[in-house]
Design a protein around this motif. Structure first.
Motif, PDB file in Angstrom:
ATOM      1  N   ARG A  50      17.057  -9.282   1.966  1.00 48.47           N
ATOM      2  CA  ARG A  50      15.932  -9.365   0.836  1.00 48.47           C
ATOM      3  C   ARG A  50      16.503  -8.483  -0.499  1.00 48.47           C
ATOM      4  O   ARG A  50      17.547  -8.249  -0.570  1.00 48.47           O
ATOM      5  CB  ARG A  50      14.667  -8.683   1.223  1.00 48.47           C
ATOM      6  CG  ARG A  50      14.857  -7.129   1.195  1.00 48.47           C
ATOM      7  CD  ARG A  50      13.466  -6.527   1.172  1.00 48.47           C
ATOM      8  NE  ARG A  50      13.099  -5.195   1.269  1.00 48.47           N
ATOM      9  CZ  ARG A  50      13.017  -4.407   0.171  1.00 48.47           C
ATOM     10  NH1 ARG A  50      13.407  -4.870  -1.117  1.00 48.47           N
ATOM     11  NH2 ARG A  50      12.929  -3.016   0.304  1.00 48.47           N
ATOM     12  N   THR A  53      13.238  -4.557  -4.738  1.00 46.28           N
ATOM     13  CA  THR A  53      11.704  -4.669  -5.484  1.00 46.28           C
ATOM     14  C   THR A  53      11.919  -3.897  -6.817  1.00 46.28           C
ATOM     15  O   THR A  53      13.113  -3.266  -7.058  1.00 46.28           O
ATOM     16  CB  THR A  53      10.798  -3.519  -4.514  1.00 46.28           C
ATOM     17  OG1 THR A  53      11.217  -2.248  -5.020  1.00 46.28           O
ATOM     18  CG2 THR A  53      10.618  -4.047  -3.319  1.00 46.28           C
ATOM     19  N   GLU A  56      12.751  -0.459  -6.554  1.00 47.87           N
ATOM     20  CA  GLU A  56      14.184   0.247  -6.194  1.00 47.87           C
ATOM     21  C   GLU A  56      15.119  -0.288  -7.064  1.00 47.87           C
ATOM     22  O   GLU A  56      15.924   0.493  -7.485  1.00 47.87           O
ATOM     23  CB  GLU A  56      14.301  -0.629  -4.988  1.00 47.87           C
ATOM     24  CG  GLU A  56      13.190  -0.427  -3.712  1.00 47.87           C
ATOM     25  CD  GLU A  56      13.203  -1.306  -2.764  1.00 47.87           C
ATOM     26  OE1 GLU A  56      12.480  -0.858  -1.626  1.00 47.87           O
ATOM     27  OE2 GLU A  56      13.901  -2.403  -2.587  1.00 47.87           O
ATOM     28  N   GLN A 185       4.052  -0.291  -5.218  1.00 49.69           N
ATOM     29  CA  GLN A 185       4.774   0.285  -4.155  1.00 49.69           C
ATOM     30  C   GLN A 185       4.751   1.760  -4.100  1.00 49.69           C
ATOM     31  O   GLN A 185       4.946   2.283  -3.094  1.00 49.69           O
ATOM     32  CB  GLN A 185       6.324  -0.071  -4.466  1.00 49.69           C
ATOM     33  CG  GLN A 185       7.345   0.214  -3.340  1.00 49.69           C
ATOM     34  CD  GLN A 185       8.736  -0.454  -3.434  1.00 49.69           C
ATOM     35  OE1 GLN A 185       8.970  -0.797  -4.502  1.00 49.69           O
ATOM     36  NE2 GLN A 185       9.565  -0.011  -2.651  1.00 49.69           N
ATOM     37  N   TYR A 200       7.801  -9.099  -0.898  1.00 51.48           N
ATOM     38  CA  TYR A 200       9.050  -8.429  -0.577  1.00 51.48           C
ATOM     39  C   TYR A 200       8.982  -8.431   1.101  1.00 51.48           C
ATOM     40  O   TYR A 200      10.208  -7.697   1.698  1.00 51.48           O
ATOM     41  CB  TYR A 200       9.338  -7.141  -1.135  1.00 51.48           C
ATOM     42  CG  TYR A 200       9.543  -7.483  -2.808  1.00 51.48           C
ATOM     43  CD1 TYR A 200      10.938  -7.842  -3.309  1.00 51.48           C
ATOM     44  CD2 TYR A 200       8.571  -7.322  -3.474  1.00 51.48           C
ATOM     45  CE1 TYR A 200      11.070  -8.052  -4.805  1.00 51.48           C
ATOM     46  CE2 TYR A 200       8.585  -7.621  -4.788  1.00 51.48           C
ATOM     47  CZ  TYR A 200       9.970  -8.152  -5.443  1.00 51.48           C
ATOM     48  OH  TYR A 200       9.971  -8.433  -6.797  1.00 51.48           O
ATOM     49  N   THR A 204       8.761  -3.400   3.754  1.00 53.74           N
ATOM     50  CA  THR A 204       8.867  -2.699   2.673  1.00 53.74           C
ATOM     51  C   THR A 204       8.477  -1.431   2.646  1.00 53.74           C
ATOM     52  O   THR A 204       7.028  -1.286   2.914  1.00 53.74           O
ATOM     53  CB  THR A 204       8.301  -3.432   1.185  1.00 53.74           C
ATOM     54  OG1 THR A 204       8.930  -4.925   1.214  1.00 53.74           O
ATOM     55  CG2 THR A 204       8.876  -2.701  -0.212  1.00 53.74           C
ATOM     56  N   ILE A 228      16.390   2.784   0.880  1.00 51.50           N
ATOM     57  CA  ILE A 228      16.712   1.073   1.138  1.00 51.50           C
ATOM     58  C   ILE A 228      18.167   0.928   1.188  1.00 51.50           C
ATOM     59  O   ILE A 228      18.600  -0.289   1.731  1.00 51.50           O
ATOM     60  CB  ILE A 228      15.941   0.256  -0.022  1.00 51.50           C
ATOM     61  CG1 ILE A 228      15.895  -1.184   0.640  1.00 51.50           C
ATOM     62  CG2 ILE A 228      16.855   0.105  -1.182  1.00 51.50           C
ATOM     63  CD1 ILE A 228      14.872  -1.135   1.787  1.00 51.50           C
TER      64      ILE A 228
END
Length: 246
Positions: A50, A53, A56, A185, A200, A204, A228
């Motif tokens: 993936r 985000t 991130e 988020q 996402y 997540t 992550i």
């Protein structure tokens, strides 16, 4: 003097010297370019991979801005001592969406390729505020100001669009909702959080990474990025398991 004599004679003839330079440069060029023709056979497949985000990606930009890559590598080599200390060795596919690459060449601190989920958010926040609070022997400088700095969200769509131009598969929906997703988020109890999970993936990380509710800070973004690392795909763990079963 035979070789030196030949060298001196070549230097006196412009065309001969130019041809020699082109020949020598061509060898280096072929060595660098030839592997690109087989890159699809050498880079692993990772269907579960993936993208970062918006939060991130912002954290990654902060990581680069603060020069963290100068003291921490993100590449575990195949050496046994590295694998036993840090986890499965790094695969090329894990850096598929990294622009620029952050493999690193120096380790003042430990490798971070498998850092995601190793420590709690609170540990990371304390470590960034004052590294000596959790690692007494650390020589890392403090980054307490990250908790005070709000991130800029109005241009995140442009960041995602730029990444798409170099091959990162961000969708139009992701780009259009980048600012809202950065906020969502860090606020799990809002409708914005649902959009993040939808775009996402349900796995997540959605929470207040710095432990404080409200507008996302640079601390939120950096901790979200650190959490992550090594988690964008399970390809490395699957490869290790498959080889162990051979």
């Amino acid at each position: 003097m035979g070789f030196l004599g030949l060298h001196y004679r070549i230097e006196r003839k412009t065309m001969t010297l130019a041809i020699g330079i082109i020949f020598a440069a061509s060898i280096g060029g072929i060595v660098e370019i030839a592997p690109l023709f087989t890159i699809h056979q050498t880079v692993e497949d990772a269907p579960d991979m993936r993208v970062y985000t918006p939060l991130e990606l912002t954290g990654r930009n902060i990581y680069i801005r603060e020069g963290c890559y100068a003291c921490h590598s993100q590449m575990i080599r195949t050496l046994r001592d590295e694998v036993e200390r840090y986890g499965p060795y790094s695969l090329a596919v894990e850096s598929k969406y990294d622009h620029p690459m952050l493999w690193g060449s120096k380790r003042t601190g430990p490798d971070l390729a498998r850092l995601g989920g190793k420590y709690s958010d609170d540990w990371h926040v304390k470590h960034l505020i004052n590294p000596r609070n959790v690692v007494p022997e650390s020589v890392m400088p403090p980054y307490a100001y990250l908790a005070r700095n709000k991130i800029r969200t109005d241009d995140l769509g442009l960041h995602l669009a730029a990444m798409r131009k170099v091959g990162v598969p961000y969708t139009d929906e992701m780009i259009a909702n980048a600012s809202a997703d950065a906020y969502g988020q860090t606020t799990p109890d809002t409708p914005y959080a649902e959009g993040v999970a939808k775009r996402y993936g349900a796995a997540t990380n959605i929470r207040a990474f710095d432990g404080v509710a409200g507008e996302p800070t640079e601390m939120d973004a950096l901790v979200a990025y650190l959490q992550i690392l090594g988690k964008l795909t399970d390809a490395a763990h699957k490869t290790t398991t498959a080889k162990a079963g051979e």
